[in-house]
Design a protein around this motif. Sequence first.
Motif, mmCIF file in Angstrom:
data_model
loop_
_atom_site.group_PDB
_atom_site.id
_atom_site.type_symbol
_atom_site.label_atom_id
_atom_site.label_comp_id
_atom_site.label_asym_id
_atom_site.label_seq_id
_atom_site.Cartn_x
_atom_site.Cartn_y
_atom_site.Cartn_z
ATOM 1 N N ILE A 1 -107.449 28.281 -39.036
ATOM 2 C CA ILE A 1 -106.503 27.478 -39.804
ATOM 3 C C ILE A 1 -106.972 26.032 -39.918
ATOM 4 O O ILE A 1 -106.932 25.426 -40.991
ATOM 5 N N GLY A 2 -107.408 25.475 -38.811
ATOM 6 C CA GLY A 2 -107.845 24.077 -38.826
ATOM 7 C C GLY A 2 -109.054 23.874 -39.707
ATOM 8 O O GLY A 2 -109.152 22.874 -40.425
ATOM 9 N N ILE A 3 -109.994 24.848 -39.685
ATOM 10 C CA ILE A 3 -111.190 24.752 -40.519
ATOM 11 C C ILE A 3 -110.812 24.792 -41.993
ATOM 12 O O ILE A 3 -111.296 23.999 -42.808
ATOM 13 N N THR A 4 -109.917 25.714 -42.343
ATOM 14 C CA THR A 4 -109.507 25.880 -43.730
ATOM 15 C C THR A 4 -108.736 24.676 -44.245
ATOM 16 O O THR A 4 -108.937 24.217 -45.374
ATOM 17 N N ALA A 5 -107.844 24.167 -43.407
ATOM 18 C CA ALA A 5 -106.945 23.106 -43.852
ATOM 19 C C ALA A 5 -107.571 21.717 -43.811
ATOM 20 O O ALA A 5 -107.080 20.798 -44.484
ATOM 21 N N ALA A 6 -108.652 21.535 -43.040
ATOM 22 C CA ALA A 6 -109.218 20.197 -42.848
ATOM 23 C C ALA A 6 -109.631 19.536 -44.160
ATOM 24 O O ALA A 6 -109.285 18.378 -44.434
ATOM 25 N N GLY A 7 -110.389 20.267 -44.983
ATOM 26 C CA GLY A 7 -110.834 19.689 -46.253
ATOM 27 C C GLY A 7 -109.683 19.388 -47.174
ATOM 28 O O GLY A 7 -109.623 18.326 -47.809
ATOM 29 N N ALA A 8 -108.732 20.328 -47.270
ATOM 30 C CA ALA A 8 -107.580 20.123 -48.144
ATOM 31 C C ALA A 8 -106.726 18.958 -47.655
ATOM 32 O O ALA A 8 -106.221 18.154 -48.460
ATOM 33 N N ALA A 9 -106.559 18.851 -46.334
ATOM 34 C CA ALA A 9 -105.770 17.753 -45.783
ATOM 35 C C ALA A 9 -106.424 16.406 -46.082
ATOM 36 O O ALA A 9 -105.752 15.434 -46.442
ATOM 37 N N ALA A 10 -107.761 16.349 -45.934
ATOM 38 C CA ALA A 10 -108.480 15.108 -46.242
ATOM 39 C C ALA A 10 -108.305 14.726 -47.705
ATOM 40 O O ALA A 10 -108.110 13.547 -48.045
ATOM 41 N N ALA A 11 -108.340 15.731 -48.573
ATOM 42 C CA ALA A 11 -108.216 15.461 -50.010
ATOM 43 C C ALA A 11 -106.848 14.902 -50.370
ATOM 44 O O ALA A 11 -106.733 13.953 -51.155
ATOM 45 N N VAL A 12 -105.772 15.468 -49.786
ATOM 46 C CA VAL A 12 -104.436 14.992 -50.133
ATOM 47 C C VAL A 12 -104.169 13.619 -49.527
ATOM 48 O O VAL A 12 -103.436 12.809 -50.109
ATOM 49 N N VAL A 13 -104.777 13.339 -48.369
ATOM 50 C CA VAL A 13 -104.623 12.003 -47.780
ATOM 51 C C VAL A 13 -105.328 10.961 -48.637
ATOM 52 O O VAL A 13 -104.777 9.900 -48.965
ATOM 53 N N ILE A 14 -106.573 11.267 -49.021
ATOM 54 C CA ILE A 14 -107.331 10.346 -49.871
ATOM 55 C C ILE A 14 -106.650 10.172 -51.224
ATOM 56 O O ILE A 14 -106.627 9.083 -51.798
ATOM 57 N N GLY A 15 -106.077 11.248 -51.733
ATOM 58 C CA GLY A 15 -105.407 11.187 -53.026
ATOM 59 C C GLY A 15 -104.078 10.466 -52.992
ATOM 60 O O GLY A 15 -103.464 10.235 -54.045
#
Length: 282
Positions: free
Chosen positions: A206-220
């Motif tokens: 879960i952490g591996i999958t969500a890490a990139g998406a979480a970074a993207a929404v934070v940056i966005g």
Amino acid sequence: MTVATTLVVLIGAFLTASLGSALGMAGGIFLVPFLTVVTHLSFESAAGVSLVSVVACSCAGSPATIVARLTNIRLAIVLGIASSSGALVGLLAVGMIPERVLYGLFAAVLAVSAVQMVSPRRARPVPPGRTDRAAALRLHSSFPGPDGTAIPYRVASPGTGSVAIFGAGVLSTLLGIGSGVLKIPAMDTVLRLPLKVSSATANLMIGITAAGAAAAVVIGGTVDLDFAAPAVVGSVAGSILGARVLVWAKPVHLRIVFTGALALLTIPMALTAAGTIGSGAQ
């Protein structure tokens, strides 16, 4: 955000992460409805906060299950590739699907997952002459039983399982729930893994999958940091507790709680999709 709201989010994240981590789902599947119904966040905002908290849950809860030898790390790596690819596809589709459709999709996923968890399991032996891909990848393993004795298990249909996990990665990113709720039924019914192994391995993935998406929404800039901060703190504490529960709980009890939680969560999400109850602030 008021102090009272901060405490509500903190406590809610702790409780949802405790339950989610104990079931190998992180807390996103419970945190999204909690934030939308209790704090009236929009689905998009709640999903963004959930993605960040999901990464925290995975990082905090995985060490305990790895030490307990419940996590199949080789399988997590293989399926993590499929899951991360699906998450990337889901990330590209964020914002393209109407909010009520997402709620309806969420409800459907919960209902199907609940049915899968209570459906009878049938063994699927490798047909004669067919290559055992799981053995070639050295995915078969064992986990400690109640008395400490190693209990061996075999991984079935890794190819089909990877396709299912890819789909889980897509949907989890769209829904912001952490893909454990989708991965565990897939690993249980397609890969034929013991529930504790499915839960522990899914929690790591879960952490591996969500890490990139979480970074993207934070940056966005789509994550409300006022909500994300207490959610992360509560999620870390809750996931540590939940991971310890997962190690010691009986599989039959985990299956009952898992199925019941999915069934109960289906109701408010379906009502929201139908417009019977509000979907939160826009």
